[in-house]
Design a protein around this motif. Sequence first.
Motif, short mmCIF file in Angstrom:
data_model
loop_
_atom_site.label_atom_id
_atom_site.label_comp_id
_atom_site.label_asym_id
_atom_site.label_seq_id
_atom_site.Cartn_x
_atom_site.Cartn_y
_atom_site.Cartn_z
N GLU A 172 13.13 11.47 8.63
CA GLU A 172 13.86 12.26 9.62
C GLU A 172 14.55 11.37 10.65
O GLU A 172 15.56 11.75 11.24
CB GLU A 172 12.89 13.21 10.33
N GLN A 173 13.99 10.18 10.87
CA GLN A 173 14.59 9.23 11.81
C GLN A 173 15.49 8.21 11.11
O GLN A 173 16.01 7.29 11.74
CB GLN A 173 13.47 8.47 12.56
N GLY A 174 15.61 8.35 9.78
CA GLY A 174 16.46 7.42 9.02
C GLY A 174 15.75 6.18 8.55
O GLY A 174 16.41 5.20 8.15
N ALA A 175 14.41 6.16 8.55
CA ALA A 175 13.65 4.99 8.13
C ALA A 175 12.95 5.25 6.81
O ALA A 175 12.61 6.39 6.48
CB ALA A 175 12.62 4.62 9.20
N LYS A 176 12.73 4.18 6.06
CA LYS A 176 11.97 4.29 4.81
C LYS A 176 11.22 2.99 4.58
O LYS A 176 11.47 1.97 5.26
CB LYS A 176 12.89 4.63 3.64
N ALA A 177 10.30 3.00 3.62
CA ALA A 177 9.49 1.82 3.34
C ALA A 177 10.38 0.66 2.88
O ALA A 177 11.32 0.85 2.11
CB ALA A 177 8.44 2.14 2.28
N VAL A 178 10.09 -0.53 3.37
CA VAL A 178 10.81 -1.72 2.94
C VAL A 178 10.42 -2.03 1.50
O VAL A 178 9.24 -2.19 1.18
CB VAL A 178 10.49 -2.92 3.85
N GLY A 236 0.82 -1.20 0.00
CA GLY A 236 0.00 0.00 0.00
C GLY A 236 0.86 1.26 0.00
O GLY A 236 1.97 1.26 0.54
N GLU A 237 0.34 2.30 -0.60
CA GLU A 237 1.09 3.55 -0.67
C GLU A 237 1.16 4.22 0.70
O GLU A 237 0.18 4.26 1.44
CB GLU A 237 0.42 4.51 -1.67
N ILE A 238 2.32 4.71 1.04
CA ILE A 238 2.52 5.47 2.28
C ILE A 238 2.56 6.95 1.91
O ILE A 238 3.38 7.35 1.07
CB ILE A 238 3.82 5.04 2.98
N PRO A 239 1.68 7.77 2.47
CA PRO A 239 1.62 9.18 2.10
C PRO A 239 2.98 9.87 2.21
O PRO A 239 3.76 9.56 3.14
CB PRO A 239 0.61 9.76 3.09
N PRO A 240 3.30 10.78 1.29
CA PRO A 240 4.61 11.46 1.30
C PRO A 240 4.93 12.13 2.63
O PRO A 240 6.10 12.09 3.07
CB PRO A 240 4.48 12.49 0.17
N GLN A 241 3.92 12.74 3.28
CA GLN A 241 4.20 13.41 4.55
C GLN A 241 4.58 12.42 5.65
O GLN A 241 5.38 12.73 6.54
CB GLN A 241 3.00 14.27 4.99
N VAL A 242 4.03 11.20 5.55
CA VAL A 242 4.39 10.16 6.52
C VAL A 242 5.80 9.66 6.22
O VAL A 242 6.62 9.48 7.14
CB VAL A 242 3.38 9.00 6.47
#
Length: 330
Positions: free
Chosen positions: A275-281, A263-269
């Motif tokens: 900012e914490q160094g995480a991104k979608a797998v 599922g798409e994760i909104p750009p603002q999320v």
Amino acid sequence: MIAEEPTKLTGKPRIVVIGGGTGLSVMLRGLKEKPLDITAIVTVADDGGSSGILRSELQMPPPGDIRNVLISLADVEPLLAKTLQYRFSAGSALAGHSLGNLILAAMKDITGDFVTGVKEMSRVFAVRGRVLPASDQQIVLKAEMHDGTIVEGESLIPKAGGKIKRVFIEPADVSPLQEAVEAIREADAILVGPGSLFTSILPNLLVHELAEAIVTSQAVKIFVCNVMTQPGETDDYSVGDHLQAIYDHVGHHLFDYVIVNNGEIPPQVQSKYAEQGAKAVHLDLDEVTRRGYKVIADRLVLFRTYLRHDAERLSHHIYQVVESWMVRKR
């Protein structure tokens, strides 16, 4: 209200869920609404915060992940669940402790051992299923980084600032809880994840007898992959990287199915997590299917304050896999 009878009496499919952390608890809230006999096997490698203090001072397994799972599976009023999760913010001795952790510590002393205390607390709170620590022994988690540095302690590993080469436990020959081994041997389905790959999932699989029981089990085996990478643990990891790390540590191809979010994760999320160094797998679908895994991909996330798995949708997919497997077995 009395906790449900074991599967041998109810005839429900027996599912063993293995892991720890918030992701496991969220998923269990959905699974408990399905006609399944659930056994949750929970990591005991945590050494931070309230759990770490109680572990050190009372020589007991860390209660935090156990507490979260108990509350997820409990049939109690929301206010009571909130009370068990309450964390004291004042007092030199109480600050940082959650009430549920203190109750588990008390139950250990009252009943004579931690495992019995967990069982009694499960009965009092009408837990739908069984909650078992992976072991009743003290386990220390360590990580070897790619530069050769050894980091000791579950809570310190993600903060080390390096890339993890492998994790290992001491003692290496730790004995699992035999009830956990038997639950795996009798399971119709085994579910691993979601949760921190190196600090919540792998500590369970590094208990040799538990891993061996999973490998030899005829149950359907499912891996639920995290939605986001975790800074200090799985930076830039794809779905395939998660599976490879498990293979490298266990030495076996464990899973039949992999459930992932597409599922798409909104750009603002995404920006908030970046900012914490995480991104979608990233789902490297061709690579994962090439290795023989069956992939179930769906929109599986909800966003409130944090991204979480959609417990209802996720449990629906899990139950469909289990139900289909049971039909084929008959």
